[in-house]
Motif scaffolding. Structure first.
Motif, PDB file in Angstrom:
ATOM      1  N   ASN A 138       0.808  -1.223   0.000  1.00  9.72           N
ATOM      2  CA  ASN A 138       0.000   0.000   0.000  1.00  9.72           C
ATOM      3  C   ASN A 138       0.847   1.281   0.000  1.00  9.72           C
ATOM      4  O   ASN A 138       0.583   2.202   0.776  1.00  9.72           O
ATOM      5  N   PRO A 139       1.871   1.365  -0.869  1.00 10.55           N
ATOM      6  CA  PRO A 139       2.673   2.597  -0.874  1.00 10.55           C
ATOM      7  C   PRO A 139       1.847   3.772  -1.379  1.00 10.55           C
ATOM      8  O   PRO A 139       1.015   3.619  -2.279  1.00 10.55           O
ATOM      9  N   GLU A 140       2.070   4.927  -0.765  1.00 10.89           N
ATOM     10  CA  GLU A 140       1.406   6.144  -1.254  1.00 10.89           C
ATOM     11  C   GLU A 140       2.360   7.318  -1.132  1.00 10.89           C
ATOM     12  O   GLU A 140       3.125   7.425  -0.177  1.00 10.89           O
ATOM     13  N   ILE A 141       2.295   8.176  -2.138  1.00  9.63           N
ATOM     14  CA  ILE A 141       3.130   9.371  -2.155  1.00  9.63           C
ATOM     15  C   ILE A 141       2.399  10.442  -1.359  1.00  9.63           C
ATOM     16  O   ILE A 141       1.267  10.809  -1.681  1.00  9.63           O
ATOM     17  N   LEU A 142       3.056  10.921  -0.301  1.00 11.99           N
ATOM     18  CA  LEU A 142       2.462  11.950   0.557  1.00 11.99           C
ATOM     19  C   LEU A 142       2.820  13.351   0.075  1.00 11.99           C
ATOM     20  O   LEU A 142       2.047  14.282   0.258  1.00 11.99           O
ATOM     21  N   ALA A 143       4.016  13.489  -0.499  1.00 12.35           N
ATOM     22  CA  ALA A 143       4.471  14.806  -0.962  1.00 12.35           C
ATOM     23  C   ALA A 143       5.463  14.612  -2.103  1.00 12.35           C
ATOM     24  O   ALA A 143       6.188  13.615  -2.142  1.00 12.35           O
ATOM     25  N   SER A 144       5.470  15.585  -3.023  1.00  9.17           N
ATOM     26  CA  SER A 144       6.398  15.588  -4.150  1.00  9.17           C
ATOM     27  C   SER A 144       7.090  16.937  -4.213  1.00  9.17           C
ATOM     28  O   SER A 144       6.458  17.969  -3.954  1.00  9.17           O
ATOM     29  N   SER A 145       8.352  16.926  -4.593  1.00 10.35           N
ATOM     30  CA  SER A 145       9.092  18.184  -4.702  1.00 10.35           C
ATOM     31  C   SER A 145       8.648  18.948  -5.948  1.00 10.35           C
ATOM     32  O   SER A 145       8.147  18.363  -6.912  1.00 10.35           O
ATOM     33  N   ASP A 146       8.849  20.266  -5.917  1.00  9.22           N
ATOM     34  CA  ASP A 146       8.603  21.083  -7.104  1.00  9.22           C
ATOM     35  C   ASP A 146       9.708  20.856  -8.127  1.00  9.22           C
ATOM     36  O   ASP A 146       9.488  20.949  -9.330  1.00  9.22           O
ATOM     37  N   GLU A 147      10.913  20.568  -7.623  1.00  5.96           N
ATOM     38  CA  GLU A 147      12.056  20.312  -8.512  1.00  5.96           C
ATOM     39  C   GLU A 147      11.782  19.037  -9.304  1.00  5.96           C
ATOM     40  O   GLU A 147      11.181  18.091  -8.798  1.00  5.96           O
ATOM     41  N   ARG A 148      12.221  19.026 -10.556  1.00  3.70           N
ATOM     42  CA  ARG A 148      11.973  17.881 -11.437  1.00  3.70           C
ATOM     43  C   ARG A 148      13.304  17.240 -11.840  1.00  3.70           C
ATOM     44  O   ARG A 148      14.342  17.908 -11.859  1.00  3.70           O
ATOM     45  N   ASN A 149      13.251  15.954 -12.154  1.00  5.46           N
ATOM     46  CA  ASN A 149      14.389  15.200 -12.666  1.00  5.46           C
ATOM     47  C   ASN A 149      13.965  14.461 -13.919  1.00  5.46           C
ATOM     48  O   ASN A 149      12.802  14.080 -14.043  1.00  5.46           O
ATOM     49  N   VAL A 150      14.913  14.225 -14.796  1.00  2.00           N
ATOM     50  CA  VAL A 150      14.654  13.407 -15.980  1.00  2.00           C
ATOM     51  C   VAL A 150      15.583  12.197 -15.908  1.00  2.00           C
ATOM     52  O   VAL A 150      16.793  12.344 -15.733  1.00  2.00           O
ATOM     53  N   TYR A 151      14.997  11.005 -15.986  1.00  2.00           N
ATOM     54  CA  TYR A 151      15.764   9.765 -16.022  1.00  2.00           C
ATOM     55  C   TYR A 151      15.319   8.962 -17.235  1.00  2.00           C
ATOM     56  O   TYR A 151      14.154   9.002 -17.621  1.00  2.00           O
ATOM     57  N   GLU A 152      16.255   8.203 -17.789  1.00  3.00           N
ATOM     58  CA  GLU A 152      15.888   7.265 -18.838  1.00  3.00           C
ATOM     59  C   GLU A 152      15.291   6.043 -18.147  1.00  3.00           C
ATOM     60  O   GLU A 152      15.981   5.361 -17.398  1.00  3.00           O
ATOM     61  N   GLU A 153      14.007   5.821 -18.364  1.00  8.73           N
ATOM     62  CA  GLU A 153      13.306   4.722 -17.707  1.00  8.73           C
ATOM     63  C   GLU A 153      13.111   3.560 -18.663  1.00  8.73           C
ATOM     64  O   GLU A 153      12.982   3.742 -19.867  1.00  8.73           O
ATOM     65  N   GLY A 154      13.092   2.388 -18.078  1.00  4.73           N
ATOM     66  CA  GLY A 154      12.764   1.164 -18.773  1.00  4.73           C
ATOM     67  C   GLY A 154      11.789   0.406 -17.897  1.00  4.73           C
ATOM     68  O   GLY A 154      11.428   0.866 -16.812  1.00  4.73           O
ATOM     69  N   CYS A 155      11.383  -0.768 -18.338  1.00  5.20           N
ATOM     70  CA  CYS A 155      10.394  -1.534 -17.582  1.00  5.20           C
ATOM     71  C   CYS A 155      10.552  -3.008 -17.926  1.00  5.20           C
ATOM     72  O   CYS A 155      10.716  -3.355 -19.095  1.00  5.20           O
ATOM     73  N   LEU A 156      10.496  -3.855 -16.909  1.00  8.54           N
ATOM     74  CA  LEU A 156      10.624  -5.294 -17.140  1.00  8.54           C
ATOM     75  C   LEU A 156       9.475  -5.838 -17.985  1.00  8.54           C
ATOM     76  O   LEU A 156       9.616  -6.877 -18.621  1.00  8.54           O
ATOM     77  N   SER A 157       8.346  -5.131 -18.017  1.00  7.68           N
ATOM     78  CA  SER A 157       7.213  -5.546 -18.848  1.00  7.68           C
ATOM     79  C   SER A 157       7.294  -4.991 -20.268  1.00  7.68           C
ATOM     80  O   SER A 157       6.458  -5.329 -21.113  1.00  7.68           O
ATOM     81  N   ILE A 158       8.291  -4.139 -20.515  1.00  3.07           N
ATOM     82  CA  ILE A 158       8.498  -3.557 -21.851  1.00  3.07           C
ATOM     83  C   ILE A 158      10.007  -3.650 -22.139  1.00  3.07           C
ATOM     84  O   ILE A 158      10.701  -2.636 -22.201  1.00  3.07           O
ATOM     85  N   PRO A 159      10.543  -4.886 -22.275  1.00  4.86           N
ATOM     86  CA  PRO A 159      11.990  -5.048 -22.384  1.00  4.86           C
ATOM     87  C   PRO A 159      12.584  -4.341 -23.608  1.00  4.86           C
ATOM     88  O   PRO A 159      11.954  -4.271 -24.662  1.00  4.86           O
ATOM     89  N   ASP A 160      13.799  -3.828 -23.405  1.00  4.21           N
ATOM     90  CA  ASP A 160      14.602  -3.212 -24.469  1.00  4.21           C
ATOM     91  C   ASP A 160      14.017  -1.913 -25.021  1.00  4.21           C
ATOM     92  O   ASP A 160      14.388  -1.487 -26.111  1.00  4.21           O
ATOM     93  N   HIS A 161      13.124  -1.284 -24.292  1.00  2.00           N
ATOM     94  CA  HIS A 161      12.593   0.018 -24.693  1.00  2.00           C
ATOM     95  C   HIS A 161      12.804   0.985 -23.533  1.00  2.00           C
ATOM     96  O   HIS A 161      12.499   0.665 -22.384  1.00  2.00           O
ATOM     97  N   TYR A 162      13.327   2.168 -23.860  1.00  2.00           N
ATOM     98  CA  TYR A 162      13.673   3.159 -22.845  1.00  2.00           C
ATOM     99  C   TYR A 162      13.228   4.532 -23.332  1.00  2.00           C
ATOM    100  O   TYR A 162      13.152   4.779 -24.529  1.00  2.00           O
ATOM    101  N   ALA A 163      12.945   5.409 -22.366  1.00  2.00           N
ATOM    102  CA  ALA A 163      12.577   6.779 -22.730  1.00  2.00           C
ATOM    103  C   ALA A 163      12.881   7.693 -21.550  1.00  2.00           C
ATOM    104  O   ALA A 163      12.805   7.269 -20.386  1.00  2.00           O
ATOM    105  N   GLU A 164      13.243   8.922 -21.864  1.00  2.00           N
ATOM    106  CA  GLU A 164      13.464   9.912 -20.821  1.00  2.00           C
ATOM    107  C   GLU A 164      12.111  10.404 -20.323  1.00  2.00           C
ATOM    108  O   GLU A 164      11.284  10.877 -21.100  1.00  2.00           O
ATOM    109  N   ILE A 165      11.914  10.260 -19.012  1.00  2.00           N
ATOM    110  CA  ILE A 165      10.647  10.636 -18.379  1.00  2.00           C
ATOM    111  C   ILE A 165      10.956  11.655 -17.286  1.00  2.00           C
ATOM    112  O   ILE A 165      11.884  11.469 -16.504  1.00  2.00           O
TER     113      ILE A 165
END
Length: 173
Positions: free
Chosen positions: A78-105
């Motif tokens: 039951n994880p829940e996000i209580l607060a998020s920063s105003d500052e943003r980051n960009v990471y190249e994300e991938g996913c085990l359910s979408i192998p070999d595909h990546y995108a900057e999010i």
């Protein structure tokens, strides 16, 4: 422990909103342990229950990547996000359910998360950097959201078509 098969996109189970965990049973603890083993074996840094076909609010993650550093596996019911920063980051994300595909999010650079741990205790922690990105990515899974949902429609459609082709190829093997 049992390695669990990871669902591949597109699969309708990956788009479902997951049910909260109301009672922490031994069966769910075993599931969490199996998920950690499956994640490490894949290899990945996070895995959500819907990725193995279980529509419950459970994620596991371990973003320690430094050679020789001790692992830091986290199991979150039951994880829940209580607060998020105003500052943003960009990471190249991938996913085990979408192998070999990546995108900057782009996501909030920091988040405060509350969850129930394996022992049934409530925990809260601030995450930043890769940990913040990973925990947000995995919580998205619990809400039926994939990282490709943040992409422009044409790119998302192209990745989905490639995944459909991959699934057909794997079914023939």
């Amino acid at each position: 422990m049992t390695l669990r098969p990871i669902l591949l996109h597109p699969d309708p189970r990956l788009k479902k909103v997951c049910d909260p965990v109301s009672d922490l049973s031994d069966e769910l603890r075993v599931l969490a342990d199996d998920m950690l083993q499956t994640m490490y074996d894949a290899p990945g840094i996070g895995l959500a229950a819907p990725q193995i076909g279980v529509t419950r609010r459970l994620i596991v993650l371990d973003c320690v990547k430094e050679e020789g550093a001790a692992p830091r596996p986290l199991i979150m019911f039951n994880p829940e996000i209580l607060a998020s920063s105003d500052e943003r980051n960009v990471y190249e994300e991938g996913c085990l359910s979408i192998p070999d595909h990546y995108a900057e999010i782009e996501r909030p650079a920091g988040v405060t998360v509350r969850w129930i741990d394996r022992a049934g205790d409530e925990r809260q922690e601030d995450f930043d950097g890769l940990w913040a990105t990973c925990v947000q990515h995995e919580i998205d899974h619990l809400n039926g959201v994939l990282f490709i949902d943040y992409l422009k429609p044409m790119r998302r459609h192209m990745i989905t078509r490639k995944m459909q082709k991959l699934k057909r190829e794997r079914a023939r093997d």
